[in-house]
Motif scaffolding. Structure first.
Motif, PDB file in Angstrom:
ATOM      1  N   ILE A 347      45.488  44.763 -24.509  1.00  0.00           N
ATOM      2  CA  ILE A 347      44.111  45.242 -24.497  1.00  0.00           C
ATOM      3  C   ILE A 347      43.347  44.379 -23.501  1.00  0.00           C
ATOM      4  O   ILE A 347      43.388  43.150 -23.574  1.00  0.00           O
ATOM      5  CB  ILE A 347      43.467  45.152 -25.893  1.00  0.00           C
ATOM      6  N   PHE A 348      42.643  45.026 -22.577  1.00  0.00           N
ATOM      7  CA  PHE A 348      41.927  44.319 -21.517  1.00  0.00           C
ATOM      8  C   PHE A 348      40.430  44.593 -21.621  1.00  0.00           C
ATOM      9  O   PHE A 348      40.007  45.663 -22.077  1.00  0.00           O
ATOM     10  CB  PHE A 348      42.419  44.766 -20.142  1.00  0.00           C
ATOM     11  N   PHE A 349      39.643  43.622 -21.163  1.00  0.00           N
ATOM     12  CA  PHE A 349      38.187  43.743 -21.191  1.00  0.00           C
ATOM     13  C   PHE A 349      37.638  43.313 -19.843  1.00  0.00           C
ATOM     14  O   PHE A 349      37.878  42.193 -19.386  1.00  0.00           O
ATOM     15  CB  PHE A 349      37.607  42.859 -22.298  1.00  0.00           C
ATOM     16  N   VAL A 350      36.927  44.226 -19.178  1.00  0.00           N
ATOM     17  CA  VAL A 350      36.267  43.909 -17.907  1.00  0.00           C
ATOM     18  C   VAL A 350      34.831  44.402 -18.000  1.00  0.00           C
ATOM     19  O   VAL A 350      34.511  45.290 -18.800  1.00  0.00           O
ATOM     20  CB  VAL A 350      36.988  44.552 -16.702  1.00  0.00           C
ATOM     21  N   THR A 351      33.957  43.805 -17.205  1.00  0.00           N
ATOM     22  CA  THR A 351      32.549  44.169 -17.284  1.00  0.00           C
ATOM     23  C   THR A 351      31.970  44.397 -15.896  1.00  0.00           C
ATOM     24  O   THR A 351      32.505  43.943 -14.888  1.00  0.00           O
ATOM     25  CB  THR A 351      31.703  43.078 -17.977  1.00  0.00           C
ATOM     26  N   ASN A 352      30.846  45.103 -15.889  1.00  0.00           N
ATOM     27  CA  ASN A 352      30.085  45.304 -14.672  1.00  0.00           C
ATOM     28  C   ASN A 352      28.618  45.310 -15.049  1.00  0.00           C
ATOM     29  O   ASN A 352      28.202  46.052 -15.936  1.00  0.00           O
ATOM     30  CB  ASN A 352      30.494  46.620 -13.999  1.00  0.00           C
ATOM     31  N   GLY A 353      27.828  44.465 -14.426  1.00  0.00           N
ATOM     32  CA  GLY A 353      26.414  44.351 -14.770  1.00  0.00           C
ATOM     33  C   GLY A 353      25.523  45.133 -13.833  1.00  0.00           C
ATOM     34  O   GLY A 353      25.981  45.814 -12.913  1.00  0.00           O
ATOM     35  N   GLY A 354      24.210  45.047 -14.086  1.00  0.00           N
ATOM     36  CA  GLY A 354      23.236  45.673 -13.218  1.00  0.00           C
ATOM     37  C   GLY A 354      22.766  47.048 -13.629  1.00  0.00           C
ATOM     38  O   GLY A 354      22.255  47.811 -12.794  1.00  0.00           O
ATOM     39  N   TRP A 355      22.900  47.402 -14.917  1.00  0.00           N
ATOM     40  CA  TRP A 355      22.599  48.761 -15.361  1.00  0.00           C
ATOM     41  C   TRP A 355      21.273  48.889 -16.108  1.00  0.00           C
ATOM     42  O   TRP A 355      20.925  49.976 -16.559  1.00  0.00           O
ATOM     43  CB  TRP A 355      23.742  49.272 -16.247  1.00  0.00           C
ATOM     44  N   ASP A 356      20.526  47.789 -16.231  1.00  0.00           N
ATOM     45  CA  ASP A 356      19.264  47.829 -16.972  1.00  0.00           C
ATOM     46  C   ASP A 356      18.136  48.151 -16.000  1.00  0.00           C
ATOM     47  O   ASP A 356      17.309  47.295 -15.676  1.00  0.00           O
ATOM     48  CB  ASP A 356      19.032  46.487 -17.670  1.00  0.00           C
ATOM     49  N   ASN A 357      18.064  49.406 -15.581  1.00  0.00           N
ATOM     50  CA  ASN A 357      17.212  49.792 -14.457  1.00  0.00           C
ATOM     51  C   ASN A 357      15.880  50.383 -14.916  1.00  0.00           C
ATOM     52  O   ASN A 357      15.647  51.595 -14.827  1.00  0.00           O
ATOM     53  CB  ASN A 357      17.951  50.760 -13.547  1.00  0.00           C
ATOM     54  N   HIS A 358      14.993  49.509 -15.409  1.00  0.00           N
ATOM     55  CA  HIS A 358      13.633  49.951 -15.723  1.00  0.00           C
ATOM     56  C   HIS A 358      12.877  50.301 -14.444  1.00  0.00           C
ATOM     57  O   HIS A 358      11.871  50.996 -14.486  1.00  0.00           O
ATOM     58  CB  HIS A 358      12.893  48.849 -16.481  1.00  0.00           C
ATOM     59  N   SER A 359      13.356  49.792 -13.323  1.00  0.00           N
ATOM     60  CA  SER A 359      12.801  50.143 -12.023  1.00  0.00           C
ATOM     61  C   SER A 359      13.953  50.238 -11.026  1.00  0.00           C
ATOM     62  O   SER A 359      15.033  49.689 -11.253  1.00  0.00           O
ATOM     63  CB  SER A 359      11.777  49.096 -11.560  1.00  0.00           C
ATOM     64  N   GLY A 360      13.700  50.955  -9.944  1.00  0.00           N
ATOM     65  CA  GLY A 360      14.717  51.079  -8.907  1.00  0.00           C
ATOM     66  C   GLY A 360      15.977  51.777  -9.356  1.00  0.00           C
ATOM     67  O   GLY A 360      17.068  51.516  -8.830  1.00  0.00           O
ATOM     68  N   LEU A 361      15.853  52.696 -10.321  1.00  0.00           N
ATOM     69  CA  LEU A 361      17.037  53.344 -10.908  1.00  0.00           C
ATOM     70  C   LEU A 361      17.861  54.112  -9.881  1.00  0.00           C
ATOM     71  O   LEU A 361      19.088  53.973  -9.835  1.00  0.00           O
ATOM     72  CB  LEU A 361      16.607  54.296 -12.030  1.00  0.00           C
ATOM     73  N   ILE A 362      17.216  54.914  -9.054  1.00  0.00           N
ATOM     74  CA  ILE A 362      17.942  55.816  -8.163  1.00  0.00           C
ATOM     75  C   ILE A 362      18.833  55.025  -7.207  1.00  0.00           C
ATOM     76  O   ILE A 362      20.020  55.332  -7.037  1.00  0.00           O
ATOM     77  CB  ILE A 362      16.973  56.724  -7.390  1.00  0.00           C
ATOM     78  N   GLY A 363      18.297  54.002  -6.585  1.00  0.00           N
ATOM     79  CA  GLY A 363      19.091  53.192  -5.667  1.00  0.00           C
ATOM     80  C   GLY A 363      20.165  52.403  -6.366  1.00  0.00           C
ATOM     81  O   GLY A 363      21.295  52.299  -5.872  1.00  0.00           O
ATOM     82  N   ALA A 364      19.829  51.833  -7.546  1.00  0.00           N
ATOM     83  CA  ALA A 364      20.814  51.043  -8.299  1.00  0.00           C
ATOM     84  C   ALA A 364      21.979  51.910  -8.741  1.00  0.00           C
ATOM     85  O   ALA A 364      23.142  51.485  -8.682  1.00  0.00           O
ATOM     86  CB  ALA A 364      20.148  50.387  -9.504  1.00  0.00           C
ATOM     87  N   GLN A 365      21.686  53.131  -9.202  1.00  0.00           N
ATOM     88  CA  GLN A 365      22.770  54.017  -9.631  1.00  0.00           C
ATOM     89  C   GLN A 365      23.697  54.381  -8.481  1.00  0.00           C
ATOM     90  O   GLN A 365      24.912  54.464  -8.663  1.00  0.00           O
ATOM     91  CB  GLN A 365      22.201  55.293 -10.253  1.00  0.00           C
ATOM     92  N   GLN A 366      23.127  54.608  -7.310  1.00  0.00           N
ATOM     93  CA  GLN A 366      23.967  54.959  -6.165  1.00  0.00           C
ATOM     94  C   GLN A 366      24.986  53.852  -5.902  1.00  0.00           C
ATOM     95  O   GLN A 366      26.161  54.119  -5.645  1.00  0.00           O
ATOM     96  CB  GLN A 366      23.097  55.185  -4.930  1.00  0.00           C
ATOM     97  N   THR A 367      24.550  52.610  -6.020  1.00  0.00           N
ATOM     98  CA  THR A 367      25.455  51.470  -5.808  1.00  0.00           C
ATOM     99  C   THR A 367      26.415  51.298  -6.967  1.00  0.00           C
ATOM    100  O   THR A 367      27.640  51.191  -6.783  1.00  0.00           O
ATOM    101  CB  THR A 367      24.634  50.180  -5.607  1.00  0.00           C
ATOM    102  N   ASN A 368      25.874  51.258  -8.183  1.00  0.00           N
ATOM    103  CA  ASN A 368      26.695  50.944  -9.358  1.00  0.00           C
ATOM    104  C   ASN A 368      27.737  52.017  -9.648  1.00  0.00           C
ATOM    105  O   ASN A 368      28.903  51.706  -9.939  1.00  0.00           O
ATOM    106  CB  ASN A 368      25.804  50.761 -10.587  1.00  0.00           C
ATOM    107  N   LEU A 369      27.324  53.286  -9.603  1.00  0.00           N
ATOM    108  CA  LEU A 369      28.275  54.358  -9.903  1.00  0.00           C
ATOM    109  C   LEU A 369      29.361  54.445  -8.833  1.00  0.00           C
ATOM    110  O   LEU A 369      30.521  54.752  -9.149  1.00  0.00           O
ATOM    111  CB  LEU A 369      27.544  55.694 -10.043  1.00  0.00           C
TER     112      LEU A 369
END
Length: 506
Positions: A347-369
């Motif tokens: 069983i493996f566990f990995v993480t990715n941060g940067g998803w709490d987008n109260h602002s700048g959602l559209i740009g952050a999603q383009q990068t994160n997704l």
């Protein structure tokens, strides 16, 4: 290593401890993972569960709360009608940096259309077609429907679980209004991250996770007692912590080694190794100190063994040089070394941060997704390269979804959202659970009006059901063993059936 002129590595304990890890052999945080986390004691539990073959589960946790109704959006209709029209209305209009900067909906023409259940069509965020390519990249790039996460969905290797979230029991709007049977700390990062990992949202005091409890049950299937079934590529976590098993925290390059303690034939490394062994070989009258020294040596040597095994695995699949891709490439190397490491369940566990987008959602999603799409696609392709794709399942988790309604710059904390499950054995190209037929009026025939305000949706699928599918595929029987792993499961799924509650796997 720098020594004062009167210090010898053989005689200066202080100098040796500095060389071995900053603050000393047992106080360096990363080194503690090496010295302790590999030592997962074998359980003597006689379980009804009796798995065979190899299986691995990978949790990719998106920290902060993924706005997952943009990751997987309705597609049917127009901007003013049908399911897509309701989506546009709920999200404050189609985002345009000049004319509608507060709108959160993705333009229909940029979505990657995919087929859903009941003749419904959905649109994946365009970043979900992102994929890493070997240089030189193809020119022109392949059709977006064939690349990244979109390509995996369309070839039947990936599915989505819709409107899923932490629940204690199936919850209606009436129950919510009376505040009956609700998870503690709804809409809180700390609480909802904890609940996803423990599978016990009625409490903040649960100190084991459902991945750890699975490992407690199944760890005796692995032949190497020095390597934990649960491996984290991003630090300690509740999800993988059991009563007997603790996660072994590694980095993108493998296990943390004691500085200077290695199998190298170099003169300095031989001197360092001899000096460390001299300390560990001392006679300790205290039983605890003696056991501690023995554990130190075993763990340091196990780290060398672990790295030797994983370094021997070559992965030719292209991975992007990004955080989630780097972590999943390391997971692929560990899976490739499974036989050498004596592992039949992992069983493996990995993480990715940067998803709490109260602002700048559209740009952050383009990068994160895009990063997530590249990572998942490369990881799946690497399992194909290793010939193990049918025995590995990856799933995403996130604190919660986010409000459908805009706050003017982004979105805020919500509840039910959409998650990914991928692998060769996944019943792919499908949506499991219930994706609302209207995001402006999300009414469920049983739960009632799901919209708690601003587009916060009551989940209609529980984390427990998704976890049960994964656990049963992994080898946990649908009996008391499943209850031991997922304590609230009988609120959603009865004992006896051999197929999981959602049917995620073929």
């Amino acid at each position: 290593m720098n020594l004062h002129s009167n210090e010898s590595i053989f005689t200066s304990r202080r100098a040796l401890l500095k060389a071995a890890g900053g603050c000393g052999l047992m106080t360096n945080t990363s080194l503690m993972a090496t010295l302790l986390n590999l030592q997962a004691t074998k359980s003597l539990m006689a379980a009804e569960t009796n798995p065979t073959g190899y299986k691995a589960i990978v949790c990719l946790f998106l920290l902060g709360g993924n706005d997952s109704y943009n990751m997987l959006a309705p597609y049917d209709g127009t901007p003013t009608s049908g399911e897509y029209g309701d989506y546009v209305s709920a999200r404050g209009g189609v985002h345009d940096p000049d004319t509608n900067p507060s709108g959160l909906a993705i333009d229909q023409s940029s979505l990657v259309s995919v087929a859903g259940p009941d003749a419904r069509n959905f649109g994946l965020h365009p970043a979900m077609a992102a994929q890493a390519f070997a240089e030189p990249a193809p020119d022109p790039l392949p059709d977006p429907s064939t690349t990244g996460v979109a390509g995996l969905y369309n070839t039947g290797k990936l599915s989505f679980v819709s409107n899923v979230g932490s629940l204690i029991e199936p919850t209606t709007r009436t129950q919510y209004n009376s505040r009956a049977g609700l998870p503690l700390g709804l809409f809180s990062h700390a609480d909802l991250q904890r609940h996803w990992q423990t599978g016990f949202p009625q409490s903040r005091s649960k100190i084991t996770g459902w991945g750890g409890r699975m490992a407690d049950l199944l760890q005796s299937t692995n032949s190497n007692p020095t390597v934990s079934m649960n491996i984290s590529v991003n630090g300690m976590n509740l999800f993988q912590t059991g009563s007997d098993v603790i996660p072994y925290a590694i980095g993108n390059s493998g296990a943390t080694k004691v500085n200077g303690y290695s199998g190298s034939l170099g003169r300095q490394d031989r001197m360092n190794s001899r000096a460390i062994n001299n300390i560990l070989d001392q006679t300790y009258n205290d039983l605890l100190a003696k056991s501690f020294a023995e554990t130190n040596r075993n763990s340091a040597e196990a780290a060398l063994e672990f790295n030797t095994a994983t370094d021997a695995v070559d992965i030719n699949t292209p991975f992007a040089s990004e955080n989630p891709s780097n972590q999943l490439k390391m997971v692929a190397k560990v899976i490739g070394a499974r036989a050498t490491l004596g592992q039949t369940r992992q069983i493996f566990f990995v993480t990715n941060g940067g998803w709490d987008n109260h602002s700048g959602l559209i740009g952050a999603q383009q990068t994160n997704l895009a990063e997530v799409s590249r990572a998942i696609r490369s990881f799946y392709d690497a399992t194909v390269e290793l010939g193990i794709q049918n025995d590995v399942a990856l799933f995403t988790a996130s604190d919660f979804a986010r409000t459908l309604g805009t706050n003017g710059q982004g979105s805020d904390h919500a509840w039910g959202g959409n998650q990914i499950v991928a692998g060769g054995s996944v019943d792919g190209g499908k949506l499991f659970g219930k994706y609302p037929t209207s995001l402006t009026s999300p009414v469920d025939p049983i739960a009632g009006n799901l919209n708690l305000g601003r587009g916060r949706l009551i989940p209609t699928t529980s984390v427990d059901e998704m976890a049960a599918d994964l656990a049963m595929w992994f080898g946990v029987g649908n009996n008391q063993d499943l209850v031991d792993v997922i304590p609230n499961i009988r609120n959603f799924f009865s004992a006896g059936p051999t197929a999981g509650p959602l049917g995620l796997f073929t």
